[in-house]
Scaffold this active site. Structure first.
Site, short mmCIF file in Angstrom:
data_model
loop_
_atom_site.label_atom_id
_atom_site.label_comp_id
_atom_site.label_asym_id
_atom_site.label_seq_id
_atom_site.Cartn_x
_atom_site.Cartn_y
_atom_site.Cartn_z
NE ARG A 62 37.08 -4.62 -11.28
CZ ARG A 62 36.74 -3.83 -12.29
NH1 ARG A 62 36.81 -4.27 -13.53
NH2 ARG A 62 36.31 -2.59 -12.06
N GLY A 117 11.30 1.23 0.23
CA GLY A 117 12.07 0.25 -0.55
C GLY A 117 12.82 -0.72 0.35
CG HIS A 166 -0.22 -0.14 2.52
ND1 HIS A 166 0.40 -1.32 2.91
CD2 HIS A 166 0.03 0.76 3.50
CE1 HIS A 166 0.97 -1.13 4.10
NE2 HIS A 166 0.76 0.12 4.48
CB CYS A 213 7.49 -1.00 0.30
SG CYS A 213 9.20 -0.96 0.83
N GLY A 214 7.06 1.81 0.92
CA GLY A 214 7.22 3.20 1.33
C GLY A 214 8.66 3.66 1.21
N GLY A 239 11.82 -2.55 3.28
CA GLY A 239 11.17 -3.82 3.63
C GLY A 239 11.17 -4.78 2.45
CG HIS A 297 30.45 -2.62 -10.68
ND1 HIS A 297 31.31 -1.82 -9.98
CD2 HIS A 297 30.75 -2.43 -12.00
CE1 HIS A 297 32.12 -1.19 -10.82
NE2 HIS A 297 31.79 -1.52 -12.07
C1 RB5 Z 1 4.22 0.64 5.24
O1 RB5 Z 1 3.70 1.64 6.08
C2 RB5 Z 1 5.74 0.73 5.19
O2 RB5 Z 1 6.27 0.30 6.41
C3 RB5 Z 1 6.28 -0.09 4.05
O3 RB5 Z 1 5.72 0.36 2.86
C4 RB5 Z 1 7.78 -0.04 3.84
O4 RB5 Z 1 8.23 1.27 3.81
C5 RB5 Z 1 8.58 -0.89 4.72
O5 RB5 Z 1 9.80 -1.04 4.58
#
Ligand code: RB5
Length: 147
Positions: free
Chosen positions: A132, A68, A9, A65-66, A70, A98
């Site tokens: 390399r 990147g 989301h 994600c919010g 997670g 690389h």
């Molecule tokens: C969601 O609120 C947020 O935690 C998720 O999108 C992300 O940023 C997590 O790493």
């Protein structure tokens, strides 16, 4: 090349810019959701997309994600995945040249749409240099095997 695109989301607002740029660059794009702003767990979507890359159903994935973060932490738990969390074009280019990254992770709350498009372009148009760097990427694979 075939790209799967997945987001939670928190990443949904950046998805149109990612897909638009991929299509402009002639890439095949498959959307794996989520498709609305109902709260969900990024790891579910990271796994769904990375499975396609690992199985050979897709060449690359873009995960949003919010931040990147997670998405990239989840993706890098999967064998064969080299996910790069990137917020500017130079690192996007180097992640391919690389590190032979096969997953690009983006933060919709970190970057705007124009920087996002520049990042996607670098990721798509840059080839892995091998040499390399292949030896170093092989060492990363060995870490997966041994741990
Ligand atoms: C969601 O609120 C947020 O935690 C998720 O999108 C992300 O940023 C997590 O790493």
């Amino acid at each position: 090349m075939k790209f799967v695109v997945a987001n939670d989301h928190g990443g949904i607002d950046l998805k149109p810019a990612v897909c638009e740029k991929l299509e402009e660059l002639g890439q095949e794009v498959v959307h794996l959701g989520t498709y609305n702003k109902d709260s969900c767990d990024y790891s579910d979507f990271a796994v769904k997309a990375c499975e396609k890359v690992v199985n050979g159903d897709a060449d690359f994935a873009v995960l949003i994600c919010g931040t990147g973060l997670g998405m990239s932490i989840s993706a890098n738990k999967m064998k064969g995945i080299r996910a790069a969390c990137v917020s500017e074009p130079y690192s996007a280019m180097m992640s391919r040249a690389h590190n032979n990254a096969n997953v690009l992770c983006l933060g919709a709350r970190v970057i705007g749409t124009e920087v996002c498009k520049m990042i996607v372009e670098e990721f798509v148009t840059t080839q892995f240099e091998g040499g390399r760097h292949q030896k170093r990427v092989d060492k990363i694979s060995k870490i997966e095997e041994e741990n």
